[in-house]
Design a protein around this motif. Structure first.
Motif, PDB file in Angstrom:
ATOM      1  N   GLN A   1      68.875 -17.521 -28.995  1.00 52.88           N
ATOM      2  CA  GLN A   1      68.755 -16.014 -28.392  1.00 52.88           C
ATOM      3  C   GLN A   1      69.393 -15.159 -29.456  1.00 52.88           C
ATOM      4  OE1 GLN A   1      67.184 -15.451 -25.665  1.00 52.88           O
ATOM      5  NE2 GLN A   1      67.339 -13.058 -25.715  1.00 52.88           N
ATOM      6  N   GLY A   2      68.651 -14.271 -29.993  1.00 52.55           N
ATOM      7  CA  GLY A   2      69.521 -13.330 -30.875  1.00 52.55           C
ATOM      8  C   GLY A   2      69.920 -12.181 -30.386  1.00 52.55           C
ATOM      9  N   THR A   3      71.150 -11.743 -31.342  1.00 51.11           N
ATOM     10  CA  THR A   3      71.939 -10.554 -30.687  1.00 51.11           C
ATOM     11  C   THR A   3      71.319  -9.184 -31.225  1.00 51.11           C
ATOM     12  OG1 THR A   3      73.671 -11.987 -30.779  1.00 51.11           O
ATOM     13  CG2 THR A   3      74.167  -9.795 -30.526  1.00 51.11           C
ATOM     14  N   VAL A   4      70.758  -8.336 -30.618  1.00 52.15           N
ATOM     15  CA  VAL A   4      70.306  -7.242 -30.767  1.00 52.15           C
ATOM     16  C   VAL A   4      71.232  -6.096 -30.714  1.00 52.15           C
ATOM     17  CG1 VAL A   4      68.240  -5.639 -30.344  1.00 52.15           C
ATOM     18  CG2 VAL A   4      67.925  -8.127 -30.334  1.00 52.15           C
ATOM     19  N   ASP A   5      71.173  -5.235 -31.633  1.00 52.61           N
ATOM     20  CA  ASP A   5      71.742  -3.806 -31.492  1.00 52.61           C
ATOM     21  C   ASP A   5      70.602  -2.524 -31.756  1.00 52.61           C
ATOM     22  OD1 ASP A   5      73.305  -1.440 -31.510  1.00 52.61           O
ATOM     23  OD2 ASP A   5      74.702  -2.166 -33.247  1.00 52.61           O
ATOM     24  N   GLY A   6      70.352  -1.994 -30.846  1.00 54.75           N
ATOM     25  CA  GLY A   6      69.270  -0.794 -31.052  1.00 54.75           C
ATOM     26  C   GLY A   6      69.949   0.546 -31.406  1.00 54.75           C
ATOM     27  N   PHE A   7      71.206   0.539 -31.664  1.00 55.94           N
ATOM     28  CA  PHE A   7      72.033   1.709 -31.792  1.00 55.94           C
ATOM     29  C   PHE A   7      72.938   1.693 -32.825  1.00 55.94           C
ATOM     30  CE2 PHE A   7      70.266   1.755 -27.421  1.00 55.94           C
ATOM     31  CZ  PHE A   7      69.714   3.093 -27.337  1.00 55.94           C
ATOM     32  N   SER A   8      72.725   0.961 -33.980  1.00 52.23           N
ATOM     33  CA  SER A   8      73.689   0.396 -35.012  1.00 52.23           C
ATOM     34  C   SER A   8      74.290   1.863 -35.590  1.00 52.23           C
ATOM     35  CB  SER A   8      73.186  -0.276 -35.843  1.00 52.23           C
ATOM     36  OG  SER A   8      72.264   0.081 -36.665  1.00 52.23           O
ATOM     37  N   TYR A   9      73.673   3.086 -35.384  1.00 51.22           N
ATOM     38  CA  TYR A   9      74.077   4.176 -36.015  1.00 51.22           C
ATOM     39  C   TYR A   9      74.468   5.281 -34.860  1.00 51.22           C
ATOM     40  CZ  TYR A   9      72.308   2.885 -40.714  1.00 51.22           C
ATOM     41  OH  TYR A   9      72.079   2.167 -41.846  1.00 51.22           O
TER      42      TYR A   9
ATOM     43  N   ASP B   1      63.206 -14.337 -38.731  1.00 50.96           N
ATOM     44  CA  ASP B   1      63.459 -15.808 -38.704  1.00 50.96           C
ATOM     45  C   ASP B   1      63.399 -15.972 -37.353  1.00 50.96           C
ATOM     46  OD1 ASP B   1      63.179 -18.468 -39.037  1.00 50.96           O
ATOM     47  OD2 ASP B   1      65.715 -18.593 -39.454  1.00 50.96           O
ATOM     48  N   GLY B   2      62.333 -15.507 -36.590  1.00 51.42           N
ATOM     49  CA  GLY B   2      62.248 -15.747 -35.149  1.00 51.42           C
ATOM     50  C   GLY B   2      60.792 -14.935 -34.709  1.00 51.42           C
ATOM     51  N   ARG B   3      60.980 -14.758 -33.301  1.00 52.24           N
ATOM     52  CA  ARG B   3      59.825 -14.251 -32.766  1.00 52.24           C
ATOM     53  C   ARG B   3      60.430 -13.106 -31.592  1.00 52.24           C
ATOM     54  NH1 ARG B   3      58.321 -16.338 -27.687  1.00 52.24           N
ATOM     55  NH2 ARG B   3      59.620 -18.310 -27.270  1.00 52.24           N
ATOM     56  N   PHE B   4      59.453 -12.369 -31.165  1.00 49.88           N
ATOM     57  CA  PHE B   4      59.691 -11.430 -29.920  1.00 49.88           C
ATOM     58  C   PHE B   4      58.979 -11.949 -29.029  1.00 49.88           C
ATOM     59  CE2 PHE B   4      59.995  -7.988 -33.177  1.00 49.88           C
ATOM     60  CZ  PHE B   4      61.455  -7.692 -33.143  1.00 49.88           C
ATOM     61  N   SER B   5      59.685 -11.554 -27.765  1.00 52.53           N
ATOM     62  CA  SER B   5      58.609 -11.792 -26.329  1.00 52.53           C
ATOM     63  C   SER B   5      59.304 -10.618 -25.553  1.00 52.53           C
ATOM     64  CB  SER B   5      59.265 -13.193 -25.602  1.00 52.53           C
ATOM     65  OG  SER B   5      60.719 -12.897 -25.406  1.00 52.53           O
TER      66      SER B   5
ATOM     67  N   VAL C   1      64.471 -11.388 -28.372  1.00 51.31           N
ATOM     68  CA  VAL C   1      64.728 -11.931 -29.706  1.00 51.31           C
ATOM     69  C   VAL C   1      64.999 -13.475 -29.538  1.00 51.31           C
ATOM     70  CG1 VAL C   1      65.518 -12.023 -32.130  1.00 51.31           C
ATOM     71  CG2 VAL C   1      65.050  -9.904 -30.774  1.00 51.31           C
ATOM     72  N   HIS C   2      63.845 -14.290 -30.103  1.00 52.67           N
ATOM     73  CA  HIS C   2      64.147 -15.724 -30.270  1.00 52.67           C
ATOM     74  C   HIS C   2      64.316 -16.144 -31.587  1.00 52.67           C
ATOM     75  CE1 HIS C   2      63.560 -15.838 -25.833  1.00 52.67           C
ATOM     76  NE2 HIS C   2      62.262 -14.975 -26.065  1.00 52.67           N
ATOM     77  N   LEU C   3      65.386 -16.861 -32.010  1.00 50.15           N
ATOM     78  CA  LEU C   3      65.468 -17.394 -33.417  1.00 50.15           C
ATOM     79  C   LEU C   3      65.045 -18.457 -33.446  1.00 50.15           C
ATOM     80  CD1 LEU C   3      69.022 -15.829 -34.117  1.00 50.15           C
ATOM     81  CD2 LEU C   3      66.880 -14.698 -34.636  1.00 50.15           C
ATOM     82  N   HIS C   4      64.504 -18.935 -34.774  1.00 51.39           N
ATOM     83  CA  HIS C   4      63.977 -20.434 -34.903  1.00 51.39           C
ATOM     84  C   HIS C   4      64.843 -21.259 -35.251  1.00 51.39           C
ATOM     85  CE1 HIS C   4      59.658 -18.438 -35.798  1.00 51.39           C
ATOM     86  NE2 HIS C   4      59.946 -18.483 -34.662  1.00 51.39           N
ATOM     87  N   ASN C   5      65.675 -20.772 -36.340  1.00 50.40           N
ATOM     88  CA  ASN C   5      67.113 -21.581 -36.686  1.00 50.40           C
ATOM     89  C   ASN C   5      68.118 -21.319 -36.061  1.00 50.40           C
ATOM     90  OD1 ASN C   5      65.058 -23.075 -38.340  1.00 50.40           O
ATOM     91  ND2 ASN C   5      65.042 -21.330 -39.569  1.00 50.40           N
ATOM     92  N   ALA C   6      69.376 -21.760 -36.657  1.00 54.38           N
ATOM     93  CA  ALA C   6      70.574 -21.577 -36.076  1.00 54.38           C
ATOM     94  C   ALA C   6      70.995 -20.455 -36.738  1.00 54.38           C
ATOM     95  CB  ALA C   6      71.498 -22.790 -36.842  1.00 54.38           C
TER      96      ALA C   6
END
Length: 292
Positions: free
Chosen positions: A2-10, A137-141, A198-203
């Motif tokens: 699982q990726g760590t998402v930030d939609g409000f980085s600003y 380096d991953g995909r969305f669901s 967000v799903h990452l493919h690699n480490a």
């Protein structure tokens, strides 16, 4: 992974600027669409096309301004140029179909429903096609119910905007309608963003390449320049700003109600001064009455 998402980085900067872009595109598009209803048929396609391009560009710019604040902590994000610009073209074309339907059929009944549905689907399609242009380096669901909610918001917002374009005449009313449209479209965007995982493919690693701002900023120059140009057109056309038809416009377009014309344009000139029109008997071949 699982990726760590930030939609409000600003912080609130990107949502606020995105909302303003949506309002700007909506305001220009609504004014152009209103203007198209007040001119002869020969000029109407040009105004409708300008309105379609303004709304489509405003929505697309809103989306990618908001995406400047979207980051995935573990991996860098790249944008596919052809797909990204294809989403802009899709937005303009589908918004244009809806606007042309309302422009020629009126903002009522089946025409409004059809035009609003097509326009709303165009807004949603632009959003998800733009998301498909993101490479990492991953995909969305996506969560199906949340996606459906975002599409419904887009359709309702588009229908309300087209109704306003056909009904609202005053400048302040149009500003209010464009703000409602901007809020709805921005809400649709963030609802769609809430639907993804967000799903990452690699480490997980570390995002070391350029930020989304440096990647997206050059892509926004063209649409922003167009919006500014459309704004200049609006500023130099007082009728399009005020949204008030003239007597000639009403005569050229029977679909515009006579009530939309200022009342003083319907009265004979003599009545403006509060006097009854005087009948000149010499024009009718009769003798003027004589005082006895």
């Amino acid at each position: 992974m699982q990726g760590t998402v930030d939609g409000f980085s600003y912080g609130v900067v990107t949502p606020l600027v995105a909302f303003l872009m949506a309002c700007l595109g909506g305001a220009l598009g609504l004014r152009c669409t209103t203007r198209s209803l007040l001119v002869t048929h020969s000029w109407r396609p040009a105004w409708l096309a300008l309105g379609s391009a303004a709304i489509g560009s405003g929505i697309w710019t809103m989306h990618f301004v908001a995406m400047m604040g979207f980051t995935i902590e573990e991996t860098p994000i790249h944008y596919d140029g052809p797909i990204t610009y294809a989403s802009l073209g899709l937005a303009i074309v589908m918004v244009g179909v809806g606007i042309f339907i309302v422009g020629y059929r009126g903002a009522t009944g089946a025409a409004l429903f059809t035009g609003g549905t097509i326009t709303g689907l165009g807004v949603a399609s632009m959003h998800y096609l733009g998301m498909a242009g993101m490479h990492f380096d991953g995909r969305f669901s996506y969560n199906t119910l949340t996606v459906a909610a975002s599409v419904a918001i887009a359709v309702v917002a588009a229908t309300a905007a087209l109704w306003a374009a056909g009904r609202v005449r005053g400048f302040l009313w149009s500003v209010g309608a464009s703000m409602v449209m901007g809020l709805a479209v921005t809400g649709m965007h963030y609802t769609g963003m809430a639907a993804l995982d967000v799903h990452l493919h690699n480490a997980p690693g570390s995002a070391t390449t350029g930020s989304p701002t440096t990647v997206l900023a050059p892509m926004l120059i063209g649409p922003l320049a167009f919006l500014l140009l459309a704004g200049v057109v609006v500023m130099f056309d007082p009728l399009m700003v005020m949204g008030r038809p003239t007597r000639r416009d009403v005569e050229d377009k029977p679909g515009v109600p006579a009530a939309a014309v200022p009342s003083h344009q319907h009265r004979p000139p003599a009545l403006h001064a509060g006097r009854r029109p005087v009948r000149d008997s010499r024009l009718h071949g009769s003798r003027a009455p004589q005082n006895r």
